[in-house]
Structures are given as structure tokens and as C-alpha cells.
Design a protein around this motif. Structure first.
Motif, PDB file in Angstrom:
ATOM      1  N   ASP A   1       0.863  -1.178   0.000  1.00  0.00           N
ATOM      2  CA  ASP A   1       0.000   0.000   0.000  1.00  0.00           C
ATOM      3  C   ASP A   1       0.903   1.232   0.000  1.00  0.00           C
ATOM      4  OD1 ASP A   1      -2.067   1.780   0.229  1.00  0.00           O
ATOM      5  OD2 ASP A   1      -2.514   1.326   2.324  1.00  0.00           O
ATOM      6  N   VAL A   2       0.825   2.026  -1.073  1.00  0.00           N
ATOM      7  CA  VAL A   2       1.680   3.200  -1.240  1.00  0.00           C
ATOM      8  C   VAL A   2       0.819   4.449  -1.238  1.00  0.00           C
ATOM      9  CG1 VAL A   2       3.353   4.354  -2.740  1.00  0.00           C
ATOM     10  CG2 VAL A   2       3.315   1.847  -2.614  1.00  0.00           C
ATOM     11  N   THR A   3       1.235   5.461  -0.474  1.00  0.00           N
ATOM     12  CA  THR A   3       0.563   6.758  -0.470  1.00  0.00           C
ATOM     13  C   THR A   3       1.550   7.828  -0.917  1.00  0.00           C
ATOM     14  OG1 THR A   3      -0.884   6.085   1.352  1.00  0.00           O
ATOM     15  CG2 THR A   3      -0.691   8.442   0.898  1.00  0.00           C
ATOM     16  N   VAL A   4       1.198   8.537  -1.976  1.00  0.00           N
ATOM     17  CA  VAL A   4       2.018   9.637  -2.482  1.00  0.00           C
ATOM     18  C   VAL A   4       1.474  10.936  -1.895  1.00  0.00           C
ATOM     19  CG1 VAL A   4       2.852  10.852  -4.538  1.00  0.00           C
ATOM     20  CG2 VAL A   4       2.464   8.370  -4.607  1.00  0.00           C
ATOM     21  N   ILE A   5       2.364  11.781  -1.359  1.00  0.00           N
ATOM     22  CA  ILE A   5       1.954  13.008  -0.667  1.00  0.00           C
ATOM     23  C   ILE A   5       2.497  14.208  -1.446  1.00  0.00           C
ATOM     24  CG2 ILE A   5       1.972  14.251   1.532  1.00  0.00           C
ATOM     25  CD1 ILE A   5       2.815  11.521   2.829  1.00  0.00           C
ATOM     26  N   CYS A   6       1.604  14.949  -2.079  1.00  0.00           N
ATOM     27  CA  CYS A   6       2.028  16.114  -2.858  1.00  0.00           C
ATOM     28  C   CYS A   6       0.824  16.995  -3.179  1.00  0.00           C
ATOM     29  CB  CYS A   6       2.730  15.706  -4.152  1.00  0.00           C
ATOM     30  SG  CYS A   6       1.682  14.793  -5.308  1.00  0.00           S
ATOM     31  N   GLU A   7       1.087  18.269  -3.544  1.00  0.00           N
ATOM     32  CA  GLU A   7       0.035  19.168  -4.019  1.00  0.00           C
ATOM     33  C   GLU A   7      -0.166  19.016  -5.520  1.00  0.00           C
ATOM     34  OE1 GLU A   7      -1.922  21.059  -2.159  1.00  0.00           O
ATOM     35  OE2 GLU A   7      -0.912  20.489  -0.285  1.00  0.00           O
TER      36      GLU A   7
ATOM     37  N   THR B   1      -2.806  15.200   0.076  1.00  0.00           N
ATOM     38  CA  THR B   1      -2.060  16.454   0.204  1.00  0.00           C
ATOM     39  C   THR B   1      -1.861  16.763   1.676  1.00  0.00           C
ATOM     40  OG1 THR B   1      -3.953  17.955   0.351  1.00  0.00           O
ATOM     41  CG2 THR B   1      -3.261  17.258  -1.869  1.00  0.00           C
ATOM     42  N   THR B   2      -1.097  17.803   1.960  1.00  0.00           N
ATOM     43  CA  THR B   2      -0.931  18.264   3.341  1.00  0.00           C
ATOM     44  C   THR B   2      -1.601  19.620   3.538  1.00  0.00           C
ATOM     45  OG1 THR B   2       1.236  19.179   2.757  1.00  0.00           O
ATOM     46  CG2 THR B   2       1.190  16.974   3.750  1.00  0.00           C
ATOM     47  N   GLU B   3      -2.626  19.876   2.705  1.00  0.00           N
ATOM     48  CA  GLU B   3      -3.405  21.113   2.820  1.00  0.00           C
ATOM     49  C   GLU B   3      -2.495  22.340   2.764  1.00  0.00           C
ATOM     50  OE1 GLU B   3      -6.643  21.234   2.765  1.00  0.00           O
ATOM     51  OE2 GLU B   3      -6.926  19.044   2.842  1.00  0.00           O
ATOM     52  N   ARG B   4      -1.518  22.279   1.839  1.00  0.00           N
ATOM     53  CA  ARG B   4      -0.571  23.361   1.584  1.00  0.00           C
ATOM     54  C   ARG B   4       0.322  23.684   2.771  1.00  0.00           C
ATOM     55  NH1 ARG B   4      -1.435  25.192  -3.332  1.00  0.00           N
ATOM     56  NH2 ARG B   4      -3.523  24.963  -4.268  1.00  0.00           N
ATOM     57  N   LEU B   5       0.474  22.716   3.673  1.00  0.00           N
ATOM     58  CA  LEU B   5       1.367  22.875   4.811  1.00  0.00           C
ATOM     59  C   LEU B   5       2.670  22.123   4.564  1.00  0.00           C
ATOM     60  CD1 LEU B   5      -1.188  22.303   7.720  1.00  0.00           C
ATOM     61  CD2 LEU B   5      -0.321  24.498   6.878  1.00  0.00           C
ATOM     62  N   GLY B   6       3.773  22.647   5.064  1.00  0.00           N
ATOM     63  CA  GLY B   6       5.047  21.960   4.982  1.00  0.00           C
ATOM     64  C   GLY B   6       5.653  21.991   3.604  1.00  0.00           C
ATOM     65  N   LEU B   7       6.747  21.233   3.439  1.00  0.00           N
ATOM     66  CA  LEU B   7       7.494  21.258   2.178  1.00  0.00           C
ATOM     67  C   LEU B   7       6.665  20.731   1.012  1.00  0.00           C
ATOM     68  CD1 LEU B   7       8.768  18.187   1.283  1.00  0.00           C
ATOM     69  CD2 LEU B   7       9.968  18.555   3.419  1.00  0.00           C
ATOM     70  N   THR B   8       5.822  19.703   1.263  1.00  0.00           N
ATOM     71  CA  THR B   8       4.978  19.219   0.171  1.00  0.00           C
ATOM     72  C   THR B   8       3.881  20.224  -0.143  1.00  0.00           C
ATOM     73  OG1 THR B   8       3.573  17.977   1.711  1.00  0.00           O
ATOM     74  CG2 THR B   8       5.439  16.800   0.721  1.00  0.00           C
ATOM     75  N   GLY B   9       3.369  20.877   0.882  1.00  0.00           N
ATOM     76  CA  GLY B   9       2.322  21.868   0.674  1.00  0.00           C
ATOM     77  C   GLY B   9       2.816  23.075  -0.103  1.00  0.00           C
ATOM     78  N   ARG B  10       4.086  23.416   0.081  1.00  0.00           N
ATOM     79  CA  ARG B  10       4.667  24.538  -0.634  1.00  0.00           C
ATOM     80  C   ARG B  10       5.183  24.156  -2.021  1.00  0.00           C
ATOM     81  NH1 ARG B  10       6.767  25.181   4.622  1.00  0.00           N
ATOM     82  NH2 ARG B  10       8.770  24.279   3.953  1.00  0.00           N
TER      83      ARG B  10
ATOM     84  N   GLU C   1       7.673  22.174  -2.635  1.00  0.00           N
ATOM     85  CA  GLU C   1       9.124  22.031  -2.638  1.00  0.00           C
ATOM     86  C   GLU C   1       9.571  20.589  -2.865  1.00  0.00           C
ATOM     87  OE1 GLU C   1      10.368  23.554   1.085  1.00  0.00           O
ATOM     88  OE2 GLU C   1       9.664  25.597   0.712  1.00  0.00           O
ATOM     89  N   GLY C   2       8.698  19.635  -2.604  1.00  0.00           N
ATOM     90  CA  GLY C   2       9.079  18.232  -2.748  1.00  0.00           C
ATOM     91  C   GLY C   2       7.865  17.328  -2.738  1.00  0.00           C
ATOM     92  N   ILE C   3       8.124  16.041  -2.912  1.00  0.00           N
ATOM     93  CA  ILE C   3       7.087  15.012  -2.849  1.00  0.00           C
ATOM     94  C   ILE C   3       7.537  13.969  -1.833  1.00  0.00           C
ATOM     95  CG2 ILE C   3       5.883  13.168  -4.108  1.00  0.00           C
ATOM     96  CD1 ILE C   3       6.090  14.822  -6.619  1.00  0.00           C
ATOM     97  N   ALA C   4       6.629  13.541  -1.001  1.00  0.00           N
ATOM     98  CA  ALA C   4       6.898  12.490  -0.022  1.00  0.00           C
ATOM     99  C   ALA C   4       6.051  11.269  -0.342  1.00  0.00           C
ATOM    100  CB  ALA C   4       6.610  12.983   1.391  1.00  0.00           C
ATOM    101  N   ALA C   5       6.443  10.151   0.209  1.00  0.00           N
ATOM    102  CA  ALA C   5       5.663   8.917   0.033  1.00  0.00           C
ATOM    103  C   ALA C   5       5.865   8.026   1.243  1.00  0.00           C
ATOM    104  CB  ALA C   5       6.080   8.180  -1.232  1.00  0.00           C
ATOM    105  N   GLN C   6       4.825   7.315   1.601  1.00  0.00           N
ATOM    106  CA  GLN C   6       4.937   6.287   2.624  1.00  0.00           C
ATOM    107  C   GLN C   6       4.344   4.995   2.081  1.00  0.00           C
ATOM    108  OE1 GLN C   6       2.845   7.916   5.998  1.00  0.00           O
ATOM    109  NE2 GLN C   6       0.856   7.130   5.315  1.00  0.00           N
ATOM    110  N   ALA C   7       4.849   3.906   2.566  1.00  0.00           N
ATOM    111  CA  ALA C   7       4.412   2.602   2.062  1.00  0.00           C
ATOM    112  C   ALA C   7       4.369   1.592   3.196  1.00  0.00           C
ATOM    113  CB  ALA C   7       5.353   2.112   0.966  1.00  0.00           C
ATOM    114  N   VAL C   8       3.444   0.679   3.079  1.00  0.00           N
ATOM    115  CA  VAL C   8       3.328  -0.449   3.999  1.00  0.00           C
ATOM    116  C   VAL C   8       3.305  -1.724   3.169  1.00  0.00           C
ATOM    117  CG1 VAL C   8       1.911  -1.588   5.754  1.00  0.00           C
ATOM    118  CG2 VAL C   8       2.066   0.907   5.702  1.00  0.00           C
ATOM    119  N   ALA C   9       4.073  -2.714   3.592  1.00  0.00           N
ATOM    120  CA  ALA C   9       4.118  -3.999   2.883  1.00  0.00           C
ATOM    121  C   ALA C   9       3.906  -5.126   3.878  1.00  0.00           C
ATOM    122  CB  ALA C   9       5.448  -4.174   2.170  1.00  0.00           C
ATOM    123  N   THR C  10       3.091  -6.083   3.500  1.00  0.00           N
ATOM    124  CA  THR C  10       2.863  -7.283   4.308  1.00  0.00           C
ATOM    125  C   THR C  10       3.422  -8.486   3.581  1.00  0.00           C
ATOM    126  OG1 THR C  10       0.843  -6.369   5.259  1.00  0.00           O
ATOM    127  CG2 THR C  10       1.139  -8.746   5.426  1.00  0.00           C
ATOM    128  N   VAL C  11       4.212  -9.271   4.293  1.00  0.00           N
ATOM    129  CA  VAL C  11       4.767 -10.494   3.708  1.00  0.00           C
ATOM    130  C   VAL C  11       4.358 -11.669   4.574  1.00  0.00           C
ATOM    131  CG1 VAL C  11       6.726  -9.237   2.706  1.00  0.00           C
ATOM    132  CG2 VAL C  11       6.983 -10.344   4.939  1.00  0.00           C
TER     133      VAL C  11
END
Length: 391
Positions: free
Chosen positions: A324-330, A362-371, A373-383
Motif C-alpha cells: 500500500d503506497v501513499t504519495v503526498i504532494c500538491e 495532500t498536506t493542505e498546503r502545509l510543509g514542504l509538500t504543501g509549498r 518544494e518536494g514530494i513524499a511517500a509512505q508505504a506499507v508492505a505485508t509479507v
């Protein structure tokens, strides 16, 4: 494990046949490398042979699985590997020939798919060789037997003369080596007793053991969600957006006025997923395997990192359950590309599309992704650990 051989066992070697791909059990890992009772299936019988004072042990393995085999038997000695053939008989002959310089007096030939190897069976086989050139362990047939044709019984068969044959099978080494070298039958000889008998040698029967059952079909394997059999890993990564770079996310190039900056192609979503998979099997992080200080990874496609992580999961005896991958960006908008992203990840990982989830927020225009300036991502993997029924 370094074995000290007892008196009288110094010239007894063994061959373990582990060259099959285990196709009848399904899965991406040959069954001989699947974890069972905390160890790879192959390791159980090799340890039993060494503990009985048998050695060296030559293991016939499939081509391309040398690293996995070495890891499965790490610390065991004397053990060495040969690459097996397309048929069992070929694999056994190659392994026997690899023992020629050792000049053992006797040899045990065992199938890796039989992990539980009682010491009493080994002793019984070797004792039988005091008066014969070959011996095999067998069990009686307890059910009524018939011969049939096209769904109908032709006539009953006397079960008193029928036996279930097991391994290991024991032979005078020069005798069975010569028999394999002169074998002219079909390459897939049923077992080594057949090879010996075709060469004109008698083979004795000794008592086998029910625990010497063979793992053959998918029904013999089960995935158990208990006692550490299911693991979860989590990953997070962030990269700066800059002009003049391509934007890659989940293995898909996304049209955008900026791209992500990094040593590789900076696919932040794949990097997070790699860390999730590595975390699930306690194998470090992406920097341990692909350090940014190494120039060979400059501009590298991140799908190589993800494929490597998936191979490590399989080598550790696990299958990938879901990711499960979540991409965080505006920006850019991820929704139009999610189908392509899921397909790319499924292809790289070699798992079903239904086990892949890609989301965006999104981060509701807060932080580096909100501005922006960058893209973040988080992921969860089950094995899930691939293990044998009855573990």
C-alpha cells in the motif's frame, strides 16, 4: 555446524537432490528453499546427515539459485554444490561424479523434499550394506490395491508384495556411480534403486518411517498467519522537486514542469516501498543495498531497487501479501496515473494487481509538500512466510 565424523563413518558420503523447481507446489521459491520449522526445507535433511557422521554432502541445486542455496546451508560443513540437470537421474550422476576424488566407500542418496530424516533409518541402511550393494527404506501398503483401466477395476493386486519406497537410498559408491554412468533408460529414472537394478544389482529393503513423507503438491504447503509467519514493514521517503529533472512515481513517468532530485531517478514512492519490504524481513534499508555514494547507481531506474527487494523477500522464504503506497504532494494530480502505477508495481514485484494499492493525499498546503518544494511517500508492505503443512 562443523561435523566430526565417528569411527567407521569417514568414508560415507551423501548426495542430496535439490535441483527441481518445485512447480507442483506453486509459488516463486523452489520448495527446497521454503522455510519450515524455522529453517529452509533443504537444511533439515542435510543437518541430519552431517549429525549422523555422513560427509561430505554434495547438494544438486537448480541453475541460478547458488546464492539462495548457500544461505540456506550457511555454516554447515563439509557441504558443496553442483548444478543439477533437467532430470533427477542427471542430477544424481553429476553429484556422484563430484565425489569421485573423495573416493567414499558408500553413499546415501536423498531427496531434499523429505525434510525429516530419522537416524534409525540411516543406521538401518548402512547396516544393510554390510551384506549388499544397495538398500532402500520402504513402508508397507496398508490399503487394498486394484489394477484398473478407464475407470473400471480389472483385478485386485496383492498388497503383500507392494511397498512404498522412500529415500535416502544407500549404495556401494563405485557400484552406483558406474550404474548411473551406464544408464541407458529414460533420463527420469524413478529412483536410484531402479538404476542399480537395471545394472544387474540386487537392492535390499529396510524399514522406512512415516515421518519421511515427501512434500510434492501445493496442498502440502500452507501459509500460516501465526508465530511470526506474517510480517509488516513500513517505509517513508521524500525528495526535492527541481527544474530540469524527469518525474518518476511508482515506476511511471509523470508529465510535470519539475522532477525529483536524487542520486538515482529519485522515484520517491518506490524508495518508500523498497524500505517497507526490507523492513518486513529485517534486511536493512535502501541505503544499505544501494548507497548513494556508489556511482553505479547514478541515474539508475528505481525498478531495479524494487526488484532486488522482492528477490530478498523470496530468498528469505516469504511471499509478498500486499503493498500500500501513499504519495503526498500538491501537484501533479496522481489520480489519472494510479492505474498505470499499480500495473507497473505489480509487474516489478511479480504479484497480482489486486495486491497493489496506490493512493494520494495532500498536506493542505502545509510543509514542504504543501509549498510544492518536494514530494513524499509512505508505504506499507505485508509479507507471509511460506511454510509446510504440519509445521
Amino acid at each position: 555446524m562443523n561435523i566430526s565424523f565417528p569411527l567407521g563413518r569417514k568414508r560415507i558420503a551423501a548426495v542430496v537432490v535439490a535441483a527441481g523447481k518445485g512447480l507442483r507446489t506453486g509459488g516463486a521459491v523452489p520448495k527446497q528453499f521454503v522455510m519450515w520449522r524455522g529453517k529452509p526445507l533443504l537444511r533439515h535433511s542435510v543437518e541430519a546427515l552431517l549429525e549422523a557422521g555422513v560427509g561430505p554432502v554434495v547438494v544438486a541445486i537448480p541453475d541460478g539459485w547458488e546464492e539462495v542455496a548457500a544461505e540456506a546451508l550457511a555454516g554447515l560443513s563439509p557441504v558443496r554444490f553442483v548444478t543439477g540437470g533437467a532430470a533427477r537421474q542427471v542430477s544424481v550422476r553429476v553429484a556422484l561424479e563430484a565425489l569421485e576424488a573423495d573416493a567414499p566407500a558408500r553413499v546415501l542418496i536423498h531427496d531434499a523434499a523429505r525434510p525429516v530424516l530419522p537416524r534409525a533409518v540411516i543406521d538401518g541402511l548402512l547396516g544393510a550394506l554390510d551384506g549388499a550393494l544397495g538398500a532402500v527404506p520402504v513402508l508397507p501398503v496398508v490399503d487394498s490395491m486394484v489394477r484398473g483401466n478407464e475407470g473400471a477395476i480389472l483385478h485386485p493386486v496383492a498388497r503383500e508384495e507392494l511397498y512404498r519406497v522412500q529415500t535416502p537410498q544407500a549404495f556401494d559408491y563405485p557400484t552406483i556411480l558406474a550404474a548411473h554412468r551406464t544408464w541407458t533408460g529414460t533420463p527420469d529414472a524413478g529412483d536410484d534403486a531402479q538404476v542399480a537394478m537395471t545394472a544387474g544389482h540386487d537392492v535390499l529393503l529396510v524399514d522406512g518411517d512415516e515421518v519421511l513423507r515427501k512434500v510434492t503438491f501445493a496442498a502440502d504447503l500452507e501459509e500460516q498467519a501465526m508465530g511470526g509467519q506474517v510480517r509488516t514493514g513500513m517505509g517513508f521517503d521524500v525528495h526535492r522537486l527541481v527544474e530540469g529533472e524527469e518525474l518518476w512515481l511508482c515506476g511511471v513517468q509523470i508529465p510535470h514542469d519539475k522532477g525529483l532530485s536524487g542520486h538515482s531517478d529519485a522515484d520517491v514512492a518506490i524508495h518508500a516501498l523498497v524500505d517497507a519490504l526490507l523492513g518486513a524481513i529485517a534486511a536493512g534499508d535502501i541505503g544499505d543495498h544501494f548507497p548513494p555514494s556508489d556511482p553505479q547507481w547514478k541515474g539508475a531506474s528505481s525498478d531495479r531497487f524494487l526488484a532486488h527487494a522482492a528477490s530478498l523477500v523470496r530468498a528469505a522464504g516469504f511471499g509478498i501479501g500486499n503493498v500500500d503506497v501513499t504519495v503526498i504532494c500538491e501537484a501533479p494530480k496522481i489520480g489519472p496515473h494510479k492505474a498505470a502505477m499499480r500495473a507497473a508495481l505489480a509487474r516489478i514485484l511479480g504479484i497480482d494487481l489486486g495486491a497493489i494499492s496506490v493512493k494520494a493525499t495532500t498536506t493542505e498546503r502545509l510543509g514542504l509538500t504543501g509549498r510544492g518544494e518536494g514530494i513524499a511517500a509512505q508505504a506499507v508492505a505485508t509479507v507471509h512466510r511460506l511454510t509446510l503443512a504440519g509445521a
